[in-house]
Design a protein around this motif. Structure first.
Motif, mmCIF file in Angstrom:
data_model
loop_
_atom_site.group_PDB
_atom_site.id
_atom_site.type_symbol
_atom_site.label_atom_id
_atom_site.label_comp_id
_atom_site.label_asym_id
_atom_site.label_seq_id
_atom_site.Cartn_x
_atom_site.Cartn_y
_atom_site.Cartn_z
ATOM 1 N N MET A 254 -3.466 -59.890 -31.400
ATOM 2 C CA MET A 254 -2.243 -59.158 -31.081
ATOM 3 C C MET A 254 -1.530 -59.727 -29.854
ATOM 4 S SD MET A 254 -3.636 -55.276 -31.874
ATOM 5 C CE MET A 254 -2.070 -54.465 -31.493
ATOM 6 N N GLY A 255 -2.155 -60.744 -29.230
ATOM 7 C CA GLY A 255 -1.508 -61.439 -28.127
ATOM 8 C C GLY A 255 -1.591 -60.742 -26.785
ATOM 9 N N ALA A 259 -8.290 -55.320 -22.233
ATOM 10 C CA ALA A 259 -8.081 -54.165 -21.349
ATOM 11 C C ALA A 259 -6.702 -53.559 -21.560
ATOM 12 C CB ALA A 259 -8.256 -54.583 -19.892
ATOM 13 N N SER A 260 -5.687 -54.397 -21.781
ATOM 14 C CA SER A 260 -4.329 -53.899 -22.036
ATOM 15 C C SER A 260 -4.303 -53.054 -23.299
ATOM 16 C CB SER A 260 -3.353 -55.068 -22.176
ATOM 17 O OG SER A 260 -3.375 -55.919 -21.061
ATOM 18 N N GLU A 286 -3.472 -56.237 -13.236
ATOM 19 C CA GLU A 286 -2.265 -56.630 -13.975
ATOM 20 C C GLU A 286 -2.456 -56.460 -15.480
ATOM 21 O OE1 GLU A 286 -1.804 -60.539 -12.442
ATOM 22 O OE2 GLU A 286 -0.704 -59.888 -10.648
ATOM 23 N N GLU A 287 -3.665 -56.745 -15.974
ATOM 24 C CA GLU A 287 -3.955 -56.530 -17.393
ATOM 25 C C GLU A 287 -3.885 -55.044 -17.740
ATOM 26 O OE1 GLU A 287 -7.080 -60.266 -18.063
ATOM 27 O OE2 GLU A 287 -7.809 -58.196 -18.020
ATOM 28 N N LEU A 288 -4.425 -54.222 -16.883
ATOM 29 C CA LEU A 288 -4.419 -52.777 -17.122
ATOM 30 C C LEU A 288 -3.000 -52.227 -17.145
ATOM 31 C CD1 LEU A 288 -7.352 -52.058 -14.670
ATOM 32 C CD2 LEU A 288 -7.473 -51.751 -17.151
ATOM 33 N N VAL A 289 -2.196 -52.643 -16.168
ATOM 34 C CA VAL A 289 -0.814 -52.167 -16.087
ATOM 35 C C VAL A 289 -0.012 -52.656 -17.290
ATOM 36 C CG1 VAL A 289 1.324 -52.337 -14.763
ATOM 37 C CG2 VAL A 289 -0.839 -51.897 -13.592
ATOM 38 N N ARG A 290 -0.311 -53.832 -17.756
ATOM 39 C CA ARG A 290 0.393 -54.347 -18.942
ATOM 40 C C ARG A 290 0.245 -53.394 -20.118
ATOM 41 N NH1 ARG A 290 -0.668 -60.290 -21.825
ATOM 42 N NH2 ARG A 290 0.513 -59.862 -23.751
ATOM 43 N N GLY A 291 -0.912 -52.778 -20.249
ATOM 44 C CA GLY A 291 -1.144 -51.846 -21.351
ATOM 45 C C GLY A 291 -0.212 -50.655 -21.324
ATOM 46 N N ALA A 292 0.248 -50.273 -20.116
ATOM 47 C CA ALA A 292 1.139 -49.119 -20.005
ATOM 48 C C ALA A 292 2.517 -49.409 -20.583
ATOM 49 C CB ALA A 292 1.273 -48.701 -18.544
ATOM 50 N N GLY A 293 2.850 -50.678 -20.742
ATOM 51 C CA GLY A 293 4.146 -51.035 -21.294
ATOM 52 C C GLY A 293 4.121 -51.376 -22.768
ATOM 53 N N MET A 294 2.953 -51.296 -23.386
ATOM 54 C CA MET A 294 2.833 -51.632 -24.808
ATOM 55 C C MET A 294 3.127 -50.408 -25.676
ATOM 56 S SD MET A 294 -0.630 -53.993 -24.629
ATOM 57 C CE MET A 294 -0.766 -54.098 -26.424
ATOM 58 N N ARG A 295 3.648 -50.651 -26.848
ATOM 59 C CA ARG A 295 3.910 -49.593 -27.825
ATOM 60 C C ARG A 295 3.164 -49.941 -29.107
ATOM 61 N NH1 ARG A 295 5.276 -48.156 -23.687
ATOM 62 N NH2 ARG A 295 7.254 -47.236 -22.990
ATOM 63 N N LEU A 296 2.232 -49.107 -29.475
ATOM 64 C CA LEU A 296 1.407 -49.361 -30.654
ATOM 65 C C LEU A 296 1.929 -48.592 -31.852
ATOM 66 C CD1 LEU A 296 -2.178 -49.215 -29.089
ATOM 67 C CD2 LEU A 296 -0.693 -51.200 -29.405
#
Length: 330
Positions: A254-255, A259-260, A286-296
């Motif tokens: 999924m790229g 953790a994201s 930074e990986e963790l915070v990136r997950g907050a911007g993802m939409r599944l």
């Protein structure tokens, strides 16, 4: 960074916060300079909520945060906890939710943090023999005095939350919740949504199992917590790493870092959830915070569930000793 409510009447905070237990060496060596760098980067990334406790490093976590804030660094919405004590002679842990102890603990925490109030004050462990309604009244008094913005409880059952909320609105319940630990879905998530209570999720990446670099036996041995935790002891550790390899492969497909994806999954489960991952490293942050911007999408969620179905983890989430205090409800 998206925001979520820290309780129905609480402030808006970043969709994920930062737990401050790791800066005390709980999972391995750490330094105050590393903690300061971590806090600065968190603020730059839009993280506005910082969660600590008076027992993290016997007050060290609060002191580090206090010195950081005193230096004029970017501030956070602060949460801390109290209610765990140790017998001075035997060292045995016990729980004290009495008004006198909670007041003393809160005042000491405020002094360490260098602030006049904290936005959120938790009961870290419930004192089983003291009615939770009485504790809620004590905390409501602190709120009336302006010492706290709201209050919460850590690791309580949905029934206990409802009892406390009948006395006064409960801003937050802190509970372990992740793809590794799904028990909150059996009543706690639903109660929080109904009552307007934030579900503050600690260990949202499964204490490292849901990352691209899962714990090794050497890392486990260096952690006072992991080296006695069933999920990280042989043969469970090897089994859990092998199972989560599929999750890492899916994240790579999924790229994104594993953790994201774990954070994005958790945020998609309920609007009441606010994960508070803990880390010592800026890259992992930074990986963790990136997950907050993802939409599944629904398809994404289904693919995640296919590789990590409910109940996949080998071993209990706590040892018998670690289970002392948290309320089991299913």
């Amino acid at each position: 960074m998206d925001s979520r409510k820290l309780g129905a009447n609480g402030p808006d905070v970043s969709a994920i916060g930062l737990g401050a237990m790791n800066i005390c060496g709980f999972y391995g060596p750490s330094s105050e300079d590393e903690a300061r760098a971590l806090f600065r980067r968190a603020a730059e990334l839009g993280v506005t909520h910082l969660d600590t406790s008076n027992v993290y490093g016997n007050g060290f976590s609060e002191e580090v945060i206090g010195r950081y804030l005193a230096a004029g660094e970017p501030g956070f919405t602060l949460a801390t906890k109290a209610g765990i004590r140790r017998d001075p002679d035997s060292g045995a842990r016990f729980y004290d939710n009495s008004p006198a102890h909670l007041r003393e603990a809160l005042e000491t925490s405020l002094e360490r943090l260098g602030v006049d109030r904290v936005e959120l004050f938790y009961i870290h462990r419930r004192e089983a023999d003291r009615p939770i309604e009485e504790v809620a009244e004590t905390l409501a008094d602190f709120r009336k005095e302006g010492l706290i913005g709201g209050f919460g409880f850590s690791e309580i059952a949905p029934a206990s939350l409802r009892r406390a909320a009948a006395v006064h609105p409960v801003a937050a319940v802190q509970s372990e919740y992740s793809l590794s630990t799904r028990a909150p879905e059996l009543g706690l998530v639903q109660a929080c949504e109904e009552l307007g209570t934030a579900l503050v999720a600690f260990s949202p990446v499964g204490r490292g199992l849901l990352t691209d670099v899962p714990p090794t036996p050497e890392i486990v041995e260096d952690s006072v917590f992991l080296k006695v935790n069933p999920r990280f002891l042989p043969p469970n550790l090897a089994a859990n790493v092998a199972i989560t390899d599929g999750f890492r492969a899916l994240a790579a497909e999924m790229g994104c870092p594993a953790a994201s994806l774990a954070i994005a999954w958790l945020l998609a489960r309920s609007p009441a959830v606010i994960p508070i991952p803990g880390t010592r490293g800026v890259v992992h942050l930074e990986e963790l915070v990136r997950g907050a911007g993802m939409r599944l999408s629904a398809e994404d969620m289904a693919r995640i569930e296919a590789v990590l179905p409910v109940g996949w983890a080998h071993g209990d989430r706590y040892s018998d000793a670690q289970w002392h205090g948290p309320e089991r409800f299913c």
